[in-house]
Write a protein that holds these residues in place. Sequence first.
Motif, PDB file in Angstrom:
ATOM      1  N   UNK A 234      29.888-101.345  40.752  1.00 42.27           N
ATOM      2  CA  UNK A 234      28.597-100.307  40.380  1.00 42.27           C
ATOM      3  C   UNK A 234      27.442-101.010  40.094  1.00 42.27           C
ATOM      4  N   UNK A 235      27.384-102.131  39.376  1.00 39.76           N
ATOM      5  CA  UNK A 235      26.542-102.985  39.180  1.00 39.76           C
ATOM      6  C   UNK A 235      25.540-103.304  40.300  1.00 39.76           C
ATOM      7  N   UNK A 236      26.531-103.876  41.453  1.00 37.56           N
ATOM      8  CA  UNK A 236      25.728-104.153  42.535  1.00 37.56           C
ATOM      9  C   UNK A 236      24.959-102.884  43.166  1.00 37.56           C
ATOM     10  N   UNK A 237      25.710-101.801  43.208  1.00 42.37           N
ATOM     11  CA  UNK A 237      24.898-100.364  43.490  1.00 42.37           C
ATOM     12  C   UNK A 237      23.307-100.533  42.920  1.00 42.37           C
ATOM     13  N   UNK A 238      23.311-100.585  41.614  1.00 42.44           N
ATOM     14  CA  UNK A 238      22.338-100.355  40.889  1.00 42.44           C
ATOM     15  C   UNK A 238      21.264-101.759  41.270  1.00 42.44           C
ATOM     16  N   UNK A 239      21.465-102.912  41.305  1.00 42.53           N
ATOM     17  CA  UNK A 239      20.678-103.954  41.591  1.00 42.53           C
ATOM     18  C   UNK A 239      20.013-103.751  42.938  1.00 42.53           C
ATOM     19  N   UNK A 240      21.064-103.138  43.811  1.00 38.53           N
ATOM     20  CA  UNK A 240      20.418-103.034  45.244  1.00 38.53           C
ATOM     21  C   UNK A 240      19.450-101.879  45.346  1.00 38.53           C
TER      22      UNK A 240
END
Length: 314
Positions: A234-240
């Motif tokens: 989920x954090x990866x999605x936010x970062x992208x």
Amino acid sequence: MEYIEIKEQIKQKLPVARDFGDSENLLELGLSSLTIMRLVNQWRKQGVKVSFGSLMENPTFEGWWALIQGSMKKKAGKKRAQESKITPEKDMKQPFPLTDVQYAYWVGRDEEQYLGGIDCHAYLEFDGENIEPERLEKAWNVLQYHHPMLRACFLDDGTQKILDKPYCEKIKVHDFSRMSSEEAEAMAVSVRERLSHRKLKIEEGEVAGIELTLFPENKARLHVDMALLVADVQSLQILLRDLASAYRGENLPKESKGWNFASYLERQKQEEGEERKNAEKYWKNRLEHLPKGPDLPLAKRPQEVKKRCSTAGL
């Protein structure tokens, strides 16, 4: 959480959605134990903690509603108690503990571990057109300074801290635009092979990186790799999402700027302290009487595996 909301959630979990009385037995209406566990998890995500066992003891709506109200009152009382205390934010430049999952990933990097010596690591590629390297580099640095965990450093004693600067402010650009499409693709594959299984220098603050490949006809490929010590899916999605926003020149959300992970962990520790102690006491008492786990049907013993792969690639 409201009375009607809870009742509707239970109604939708019945084999056939129907209205029911507050004193009707929900098990007799067809609510399975697995479904009740799903409700427990759903309510936990909404901030209400009730145990599976307590729900099974009195499987009626009026019984469940009393438990939910008690949990909400307890939570509100804890919140008021916390708000009455002046708790300064933790200094993330000073070492602070890892989560259990982070610690497992960190230990797994040790070369002496069976199936270890690798990074728990995500690698992603995105194809596009007309990507401007300078603009992308600027956006990447906006992201690294906005999200502190992209500047995390992991220490030899199993702690972490946040550095003032990211590991690298430059992005590597591979210009294959003058090659044929086939040659450029072959070169891009070599970039993938180098990045997708690499072991990042987390002890120096290298926890993430991006590189850009330029193809003929203004096509491009963005290579992103990141240690999962600093970001879950989920954090990866936010970062992208934030990287794309920064590339477009948009301001990133104020709520996430400089978010203090150390303070979050401390608050979580305080909130779950009593529950964790009770759970630890319970399992220690059970430990001597638990049966041993079955042997796993392995094709090869872990210590015999020589070649290991680290990446969750997308």
